[in-house]
Design a protein around this motif. Structure first.
Motif, PDB file in Angstrom:
ATOM      1  N   MET A   1      11.374  48.326  61.930  1.00 56.81           N
ATOM      2  CA  MET A   1      10.733  47.166  62.505  1.00 56.81           C
ATOM      3  C   MET A   1      11.786  46.343  63.247  1.00 56.81           C
ATOM      4  SD  MET A   1       8.554  44.210  60.557  1.00 56.81           S
ATOM      5  CE  MET A   1       9.793  43.287  59.678  1.00 56.81           C
ATOM      6  N   THR A   2      11.534  46.046  64.461  1.00 56.81           N
ATOM      7  CA  THR A   2      12.432  45.234  65.266  1.00 56.81           C
ATOM      8  C   THR A   2      12.056  43.773  65.077  1.00 56.81           C
ATOM      9  OG1 THR A   2      12.467  46.992  66.896  1.00 56.81           O
ATOM     10  CG2 THR A   2      13.319  44.855  67.578  1.00 56.81           C
ATOM     11  N   GLU A   3      13.055  42.976  64.779  1.00 58.84           N
ATOM     12  CA  GLU A   3      12.789  41.557  64.578  1.00 58.84           C
ATOM     13  C   GLU A   3      12.936  40.826  65.893  1.00 58.84           C
ATOM     14  OE1 GLU A   3      14.418  39.571  61.204  1.00 58.84           O
ATOM     15  OE2 GLU A   3      14.808  41.469  60.218  1.00 58.84           O
ATOM     16  N   THR A   4      11.977  39.990  66.176  1.00 51.17           N
ATOM     17  CA  THR A   4      12.049  39.183  67.383  1.00 51.17           C
ATOM     18  C   THR A   4      12.531  37.799  67.007  1.00 51.17           C
ATOM     19  OG1 THR A   4       9.729  38.578  67.120  1.00 51.17           O
ATOM     20  CG2 THR A   4      10.209  40.446  68.553  1.00 51.17           C
ATOM     21  N   VAL A  10      15.539  32.057  65.012  1.00 52.24           N
ATOM     22  CA  VAL A  10      14.792  32.432  63.817  1.00 52.24           C
ATOM     23  C   VAL A  10      14.164  33.799  64.044  1.00 52.24           C
ATOM     24  CG1 VAL A  10      12.841  31.843  62.336  1.00 52.24           C
ATOM     25  CG2 VAL A  10      14.304  30.035  63.247  1.00 52.24           C
ATOM     26  N   ALA A  11      14.340  34.692  63.100  1.00 52.02           N
ATOM     27  CA  ALA A  11      13.719  36.015  63.172  1.00 52.02           C
ATOM     28  C   ALA A  11      12.243  35.842  62.826  1.00 52.02           C
ATOM     29  CB  ALA A  11      14.397  36.972  62.219  1.00 52.02           C
ATOM     30  N   ALA A  12      11.393  35.784  63.825  1.00 49.01           N
ATOM     31  CA  ALA A  12       9.983  35.460  63.644  1.00 49.01           C
ATOM     32  C   ALA A  12       9.266  36.469  62.762  1.00 49.01           C
ATOM     33  CB  ALA A  12       9.293  35.357  65.002  1.00 49.01           C
ATOM     34  N   ASP A  13       9.530  37.758  62.918  1.00 49.55           N
ATOM     35  CA  ASP A  13       8.851  38.772  62.111  1.00 49.55           C
ATOM     36  C   ASP A  13       9.203  38.621  60.636  1.00 49.55           C
ATOM     37  OD1 ASP A  13       7.689  39.801  64.376  1.00 49.55           O
ATOM     38  OD2 ASP A  13       9.173  41.412  64.616  1.00 49.55           O
ATOM     39  N   ARG A  14      10.476  38.393  60.353  1.00 49.69           N
ATOM     40  CA  ARG A  14      10.906  38.222  58.965  1.00 49.69           C
ATOM     41  C   ARG A  14      10.310  36.952  58.379  1.00 49.69           C
ATOM     42  NH1 ARG A  14      16.982  39.110  57.266  1.00 49.69           N
ATOM     43  NH2 ARG A  14      16.261  41.248  57.417  1.00 49.69           N
ATOM     44  N   LEU A  15      10.340  35.873  59.135  1.00 48.00           N
ATOM     45  CA  LEU A  15       9.762  34.613  58.673  1.00 48.00           C
ATOM     46  C   LEU A  15       8.280  34.784  58.378  1.00 48.00           C
ATOM     47  CD1 LEU A  15       9.878  31.586  58.125  1.00 48.00           C
ATOM     48  CD2 LEU A  15       9.565  31.220  60.594  1.00 48.00           C
ATOM     49  N   SER A  17       6.704  37.473  57.612  1.00 47.72           N
ATOM     50  CA  SER A  17       6.574  38.312  56.425  1.00 47.72           C
ATOM     51  C   SER A  17       6.742  37.491  55.147  1.00 47.72           C
ATOM     52  CB  SER A  17       7.612  39.433  56.464  1.00 47.72           C
ATOM     53  OG  SER A  17       7.613  40.167  55.267  1.00 47.72           O
ATOM     54  N   TYR A  18       7.769  36.643  55.119  1.00 46.46           N
ATOM     55  CA  TYR A  18       7.988  35.786  53.941  1.00 46.46           C
ATOM     56  C   TYR A  18       6.806  34.847  53.716  1.00 46.46           C
ATOM     57  CZ  TYR A  18      12.913  37.209  53.653  1.00 46.46           C
ATOM     58  OH  TYR A  18      14.072  37.914  53.519  1.00 46.46           O
TER      59      TYR A  18
END
Length: 85
Positions: A1-4, A10-15, A17-18
């Protein structure tokens, strides 16, 4: 998964997900709280004192030494206030 990342870094995909995981856990917690409330209601309907039951549950979660210390301090306070048996 590529984080944008947005311009703020801020890594939007990771945020996302959390946040979604937290939201799911909050929903589960709410469901469990409702289940616990229902059990206490059943116990009350069966004639049990739910305030005392809550205290028992709290005490059972405690480490034995912490529980003994709490009971000792409570007894000292009761004696000081003339409440001891």
């Amino acid at each position: 998964m590529t984080e944008t990342a947005n311009p703020g870094g801020v890594a939007a995909d990771r945020l996302r997900s959390y946040v979604e995981r937290i939201e799911r856990l909050e929903e589960e917690k709410s469901g469990l709280t409702d289940d616990i409330r229902e059990v206490y209601s059943e116990a009350k309907a069966a004639g049990f004192d739910t305030k005392v039951m809550r205290e028992v549950v709290k005490l059972r979660r405690m480490d034995q030494s912490d529980r003994e210390e709490k009971e000792t301090v409570l007894e000292v306070y009761k004696q000081a206030l003339g409440m001891a048996l």
